[in-house]
Structures are given as C-alpha cells and as structure tokens.
Design an enzyme around this catalytic site. Structure first.
Site, PDB file in Angstrom:
ATOM      1  N   ILE A 283       0.822  -1.211   0.000  1.00 14.74           N
ATOM      2  CA  ILE A 283       0.000   0.000   0.000  1.00 14.74           C
ATOM      3  C   ILE A 283       0.858   1.265   0.000  1.00 14.74           C
ATOM      4  CG2 ILE A 283      -1.912   1.150   1.216  1.00 14.74           C
ATOM      5  CD1 ILE A 283      -2.594  -1.541  -0.151  1.00 14.74           C
TER       6      ILE A 283
ATOM      7  N   SER B 276       3.765   2.518   2.293  1.00 15.57           N
ATOM      8  CA  SER B 276       4.835   2.748   3.255  1.00 15.57           C
ATOM      9  C   SER B 276       5.474   1.434   3.686  1.00 15.57           C
ATOM     10  CB  SER B 276       4.292   3.492   4.478  1.00 15.57           C
ATOM     11  OG  SER B 276       3.258   2.761   5.073  1.00 15.57           O
TER      12      SER B 276
ATOM     13  N   ARG C  53      -2.024   9.647  21.234  1.00 11.93           N
ATOM     14  CA  ARG C  53      -1.630  10.073  19.902  1.00 11.93           C
ATOM     15  C   ARG C  53      -2.211  11.445  19.563  1.00 11.93           C
ATOM     16  NH1 ARG C  53       0.650   9.447  15.181  1.00 11.93           N
ATOM     17  NH2 ARG C  53      -0.579   9.977  13.348  1.00 11.93           N
TER      18      ARG C  53
ATOM     19  N   TRP D 283      -7.817  16.083   7.051  1.00 13.71           N
ATOM     20  CA  TRP D 283      -6.813  16.084   8.108  1.00 13.71           C
ATOM     21  C   TRP D 283      -6.082  17.421   8.214  1.00 13.71           C
ATOM     22  CZ3 TRP D 283      -4.747  10.416   6.983  1.00 13.71           C
ATOM     23  CH2 TRP D 283      -5.796   9.527   7.274  1.00 13.71           C
TER      24      TRP D 283
ATOM     25  N   GLU E 131     -14.917   9.225   6.401  1.00 13.28           N
ATOM     26  CA  GLU E 131     -15.033   9.860   7.723  1.00 13.28           C
ATOM     27  C   GLU E 131     -15.610  11.261   7.655  1.00 13.28           C
ATOM     28  OE1 GLU E 131     -10.878   9.761   8.725  1.00 13.28           O
ATOM     29  OE2 GLU E 131     -10.880  11.912   9.017  1.00 13.28           O
TER      30      GLU E 131
ATOM     31  N   HIS F  48      -2.822  -4.235  11.175  1.00  9.23           N
ATOM     32  CA  HIS F  48      -3.039  -3.546  12.451  1.00  9.23           C
ATOM     33  C   HIS F  48      -2.591  -4.392  13.622  1.00  9.23           C
ATOM     34  CE1 HIS F  48      -5.817  -1.741   9.512  1.00  9.23           C
ATOM     35  NE2 HIS F  48      -5.322  -0.639  10.029  1.00  9.23           N
TER      36      HIS F  48
END
Ligand code: GLN
Ligand code: ZN
Length: 744
Positions: A423, A425, A507, A553, A597, A686
C-alpha cells in the site's frame, strides 16, 4: 451556590496540555517509568491548570470531568460499570483494566477504536449486550469536582449522555438497554447532588445525525425520567456537530433546564427553536464559537445570532459549538506564523475569550464589538489557480472507458494474474525518525538527509525484488505524515509548531492550516519515485494523498466552499500525476482513507459531499494517459453509504481493508456492479501477527471465488509504516508465495 447557568461556557477544553504533558505522562506509565501515583499527580496538575485558566479568563461556567487518561467515552463506560467481562476477569487494578480496554493486553485485544462523528478524534466503542450489568461508579466525576472545589472553583461535570452512549456502543441491540442505563445515571446524579454539584452536562451529539422515531422517543423518555428526579443537579443536555431536527422538540418537552445547540455546524437549529411551542424556563446554550476549526469568530455576526436566540428564550448563555478538544491549546505558543495568518486564528485559549465577550454582548445587548477582519491578504490569492478552476469542464474529470484503459495498461505492465503489491509505506524505523529529527535540529543537512532516505529507498526496492513482488513502491521513508508532507510543499498551507490535537489516547496530530489558494510550486514526489524506478526493471507505483483526505486532516478555510478548496488541491495533484507519468512512472496510487469519515452526519447532505469529493478525486487522476494505471486505497471495509461513490472514483484498482471482515466486501462491490481491479487486504497489518502462508492462501481463494482472477490484486490491508521489518519480510514472503500457489 448560585443555580443560574452562567452567561458563558465551553463544552470542553483540550486535556493534553500545552506541551502534550498527558502524552508524556501516560506513556511513561505504560513504559513502567512512573507509577500510578506519579501519573495521578502529573495529571492533577493538568486539570488544575485548565480550571484556573478558565476561571482567570472570567468564564461564567466551568466544566469538569472533561479530562481523560485516554478517552471520555471509555470514562463513561467505566462510570456506568460497563466493563466487558473479558477485561474484568484479567484481575488488574482499576487503572490497568482501564488501559487494557484502551490498548489491549497480550490475552485480550482492546475495545474497537472508531471516529467520533465527523472529527478526527477516535473513541473506544463500548460493548453492551443484554447481559451487561450496569452499576453507578461516579468516582472520577466526583474526584474532579472535589479537586476543582479545593481550588475554589465550582464546576459542572460532563458525561456522555445515556442515549448517545448506547447509540455509540456495539453489541446485541445496545439501545434496548436505555431504561436500565437511565436508572444508573439517576444514581450518579443523586450522588453528585449530595456533593453540592449544581449543574451536570450530559452530551447527546448522536442526535445531530439521522435518528429513528424510536431513538428520538428514547431521548425524550430518558430526560423525562431524569428530569423527574427530586434530588438532582440541574441538567444541561449538550448537542453538537449539527442540527437536531425532531430531537429538539422532543428534548424541549422534557424537564431539563438547559439545552445546548450548535449554531455553527447546525444553523438550522435556530429555525427549529423559533418554531418550538414553548421555551418557558429553559436556558438555551448557544454554540456560537466554532470548536472544530481554528478561525477567529466574526463577533458581530455571532452576537447578532445570539441576540436572536435571546429573543426566543428566557435565558441564553453563549458557548463553543462543541468541545474545544478538537483545536490546539494556545495560539500564544506559535511564534513562527505569518502575522497576517496569526491575527486570523483562535485556538482554545482564544476561543474562551471570544465566548466570554459574546456572553456579555448578548446579555447587555452590546453592539460595539470588534469588526471582522478585512478579507484575506491578496498574496494568498492565486489568480492562475482560480482561472484554471473556472475553466474546468466535465471532460477534465473523465478518463477513457475502463476496458480500453485496462488493455493499454496490461500491454504496458505485463503483469501476471493476481499481481502482488503493497500500500505504499514500509517500516518507519527509529533511524528514519532520528534522521528527520536531526534535519530539524540542524545537525544533519539536507543533502545528508536525502542520502539517508535514498539509502532506505534502495533497501526497500531490493527487498521487494528479492521477495518477488510485482508492483513495487519506494516505501515513503521521507514522509512524516501523509498529509503534513504535502501541506509543507503546497502554497496556501501553513504548519504550526505546537498546534497539537488529540487523535486518540496519547496520539496527537498537528493538522496543517489551509488559508489561501492552493498551488504546487514544484513537483513534490517525483524525485523519490524516479529514483526508486531507476533501481529496478519492475514497475514502481507513485504515491500521493488524495484531495479529500488532505482536507479532512487539515484545518480548512471557511471563506469559500470546501468543494473549491478540494478542486484546488486536486489540480495540484493532477499536475503531480502528470509529472510522475512524464518521468516514466507507470502506476500512481492516490490514497483516500478519509473519504468516508468526512461524510456528513445527515443523509440529506451526503450527496452534495460525495459529488464534490468524487469530482475532486477524478480531477486529480483524470489527466493521465490510458496506459497509466491509477490506484486508490481506502482503510476500511464498512463502505455502507459510500460504496457507489467508491465505484464512481473510477480508479483502475481499489485496495481496501478486508482481512478482518473475511472478504465480505467483495460481494458488496459485486452487488453494485464494480467491475475494475480490486485488492482486498489479505494481511491485517493492524496486528503484529505474521499471517501464515495457508491463511493468506485461504483468504485469496475466498477472493477468487468472488471476483474474477484477472481483476484481483494481492496486497496487505494498509501501509506498513507502523510495523517492524521482521514481521514485514515474513508476512510478505507468505503473501507472495500464497499468490503463486493460488495462481497455479
Ligand atoms: N500510502 C499510505 C501508506 O502506505 C496509505 C496509508 C493510509 O491510507 N492510511 O502508509
Ligand atoms: Zn490504509
């Protein structure tokens, strides 16, 4: 103690501290460097600091219990005793049980983490079923009230309201437990009343989204019951993030003393209020100062709005539209901002002053408030970009038909069936982060930095070749963050130094500020991608972040429609795609993990949003030739209402999360007629677990059963930046081998 509400308040305040002290404190506790006592002391200092700041500013009514070690929804779960048995049985201390729910432990995965409405904050999803035993546990709320009281500050504790709490929960029909839960809230209220608490704030933002008549009736029932209690504090039901619709009359019909309305995200709330039969005795808390963005309030316009509420209601107080959790702490900490930008901004601390000023203005009918700022400086305008936008035609968002593209791409790329890729990275190692820190500190120069990043790109390319992947990536070692990285290179964006906002737990993120027209002074990713391509004969995939995600973002400008800002970003990306293509990059991925989102909470507004969101993506990606392959990536599999929009993106290949949901998404895509390439994730990145060869092969077989093999791609669920190289190598090896086996 006075029982008037106070003329000004905020619905909540940042809890991370001006220098992310909360992050440092909890992370030190997790690492075993400090004990629970030290954690409690440090965070008591943070809480005291907030209350004193609000008091010294002159705020009329001060909230408490807005602090959290991790998340306020989790705090509410604890307050009503909703600790799932799987955590209760671990036998940990209360604090460690709390953190186990938040972060998981070896034996138990954490509660699910998901988006808090349309913000970039994430909450922990309560698990509520028919067997959940609720029990009042007001210790935290009482503790904060007492701490503030010891400082001489009377506060209004805040809890997530019972209806919203259940609407956010998952399990077997959580909302069916409303009446039981309300009794627990009744007990909490009774205890608070005994402790001298005059007001309690119960947040019900879930009613700013579409709700069924039963859910609205549940709200009415809950607050009728709580309102009827004899020994209780006064009730302030706060709503935010939009319009209440039919929930407003339902709430007005209950005995609650105060109702909070978001008049920034929900301007229609005013008409609904005007149409209400009776507001007798109610305090309306008017959310006039935007808690979700960083611009200074137009005080005159806001005061006029507050004045209209005052004409309707017996009592009016002024507030932020939502909690200030979503904005950075204090503008005063920013010393490097362009002064012309800084004078337009208000962070949490500045918004408190605005609320206070507006509270007085509305009460005393003061008209001479500071004038709004003059229009943005001409230097932030880019006439070239505006002319380009004005000249766009539908053709600019339209590629050739998919069949022709697919043929041209296959001829150019010559990929096998079930091509393998990632994907984007690769692991962000400590060395990479250190190099970035050294560059910032000045101990490493730009040339030295580039050299290290190139070494990493070479390492990643060699690794992928050795593993036998088909479409390679450069690994994104140079990116601090997938939005910030582009924000730093585009005109019209500004970065803050200390503008941290909590995303979840410890975070925090520092969203860039889009303040002017967006333009791309020079290529942003081409050198990295072409360097990677120069190292291999396999195709390298260029990697960009899409316009919707960049907006989602960032803090966005409010002086023009979002759709226009999205198109400006899209034009910059379109040029980047063309430059990548001209430099010989045959595949380009434009990530849109935020597409879903930012979907508006109300269905009525969703179509307009999806139209411009899809339009911007297509504008970014339609400028390339037929034989350049466009990929997109989405980080979730519950597409729900956005599934047709995903099809409308018209990407040649869409990679999605699928491993947890066992490929079910493929059937959903087939059902709406999606007919292009798809890469359902076959490895759940994840989790640190390495999937076995057989697991991956099994996932692939399911996928092949649902989608013709020639359209199927093999890839992980998401980027690998948070993983370590050991797991990545082993997992990718299984992935490539499983693809080969299933091909056979
Ligand atoms: N290309 C990005 C990466 O691999 C995508 C991440 C995301 O969608 N969240 O890291
Ligand atoms: Zn992802």
């Amino acid at each position: 103690m006075s029982t008037a509400f106070g003329q000004s308040t905020v619905l909540g305040y940042p809890r991370i501290g001006g220098n992310r002290e909360l992050k440092q404190a909890v992370e030190a506790y997790w690492a075993g460097k400090v004990d629970a006592g030290a954690l409690a002391r440090t965070t008591a200092g943070l809480r005291a600091g907030v209350w004193q700041t609000l008091r010294d500013a002159g705020l009329g009514a001060i909230p408490s219990n807005t602090f959290s070690y991790y998340d306020h929804v989790l705090d509410t779960a604890v307050a009503v005793g909703a600790i799932p048995a799987r955590f209760a049985r671990l036998g940990l201390s209360e604090l460690d049980t709390y953190f186990a729910m938040a972060r998981g432990v070896d034996a138990e995965p954490a509660l699910e983490l998901t988006k808090w409405f349309d913000t970039n904050y994430h909450y922990l999803v309560p698990e509520i079923g028919p067997d959940t035993v609720f029990a009042a546990n007001p210790v935290k709320a009482l503790g904060e009230v007492a701490e503030a009281s010891a400082l001489g500050i009377a506060t209004r504790p805040v809890l997530v309201g019972p209806a919203t709490f259940l609407l956010l929960a998952k399990g077997e029909d959580p909302f069916a437990r409303l009446d039981d839960l309300v009794e627990v809230y009744a007990q909490i209220l009774a205890v608070l009343a005994v402790s001298g608490v005059a007001w309690v704030q119960l947040d019900e933002p879930a009613y700013a989204a579409d709700r069924t008549p039963e859910e609205i009736d549940g709200l009415r029932r809950a607050y009728t019951r709580l309102g009827e209690l004899t020994d209780r504090p006064k009730l302030f039901v706060a709503t935010y993030f939009g319009e209440l619709g039919d929930a407003l009359p339902a709430l007005l019909a209950t005995p609650v003393e105060a109702i909070g309305l978001d008049l920034v995200a929900g301007p229609g709330n005013l008409d609904r209020l005007a149409a209400a039969r009776s507001l007798a005795g109610k305090t309306i808390v008017a959310g006039l100062v935007d808690g979700h963005n960083i611009w200074r309030t137009d005080l005159r316009a806001a005061a006029a709005l507050g004045g209209r509420v005052a004409e309707l209601a017996d009592h009016v107080a002024v507030s932020t539209s939502c909690s200030l959790l979503h904005v950075p702490v204090d503008l005063a900490a920013e010393t490097g901002l362009d002064p012309r930008l800084a004078e337009r901004l208000a962070f949490a601390r500045q918004k408190v002053d605005e609320v206070i000023l507006l509270g007085r203005a509305v009460r005393d009918r003061i008209a001479d408030l500071p004038a709004p700022l003059p229009p943005a400086p001409a230097a932030w305008r880019n006439d070239q970009v505006r002319a380009r936008l004005a000249g766009l035609t539908p053709q600019d968002r339209q590629r050739t038909g998919y069949a022709a593209r697919a043929a041209a791409q296959q001829q150019r790329l010559g990929l096998p069936e079930l091509p393998t890729t990632t994907i984007g990275s690769f692991p962000q190692t400590a060395e990479l982060r250190q190099a970035r820190a050294a560059l910032r500190a000045g101990s490493l120069d730009q040339a030295g930095y580039v050299e290290r990043m190139r070494a990493e790109v070479e390492h990643v390319i060699r690794l992928q070749e050795e593993l036998g992947l088909d479409v390679l990536v450069h690994g994104e070692p140079e990116r601090n963050d997938m939005v910030q990285y582009f924000g730093e290179q585009l005109d019209g964006f500004a970065a803050t130094e200390h503008g941290w906002v909590q995303s979840y737990g410890s975070r925090c993120v520092r969203p860039p500020i889009i303040h002017g027209d967006v333009a791309r002074p020079r290529p942003m990713t081409v050198e990295w991608s072409t360097y990677a391509q120069s190292l291999t004969a396999k195709p390298v995939k260029g990697m960009l972040t899409g316009p919707v995600t960049i907006l989602a973002w960032s803090f966005v400008r409010t002086d023009q429609p979002l759709a226009d800002t999205a198109d400006q970003v899209a034009l910059a990306l379109r040029d980047e795609c063309r430059d990548l293509e001209a430099a010989g990059i045959p595949v380009i991925q434009v990530d849109e993990p935020a597409l879903r989102e930012t979907l508006p909470l109300r269905t009525a507004a969703q179509k307009v949003y999806l139209d411009w969101a899809v339009g911007a993506f297509r504008l970014a990606t339609s400028g390339v030739a037929d034989d350049t392959q466009i990929h997109t990536h989405l980080c979730y599999s519950e597409f729900g209402e956005v599934i047709t929009a995903i099809d409308a993106l018209d990407a040649d290949v869409t990679s999605i999360e699928a491993s947890r949901s066992k490929m079910e998404i493929l059937a959903d895509l087939a059902a709406i007629g999606y007919s292009r390439g798809v890469g359902p994730g076959v490895w759940d990145i994840h989790s640190p677990r390495v999937p076995s060869h057989d697991e991956v092969a099994e996932a692939l077989r399911r996928a092949v059963a649902a989608v013709p093999a020639r359209r199927l791609w093999v890839n992980p669920d998401c980027g690998l930046k948070t993983r370590g190289y050991t797991e990545v190598e082993a997992s990718l090896r299984h992935l490539v081998a499983a693809a080969a086996e299933v091909r056979g």
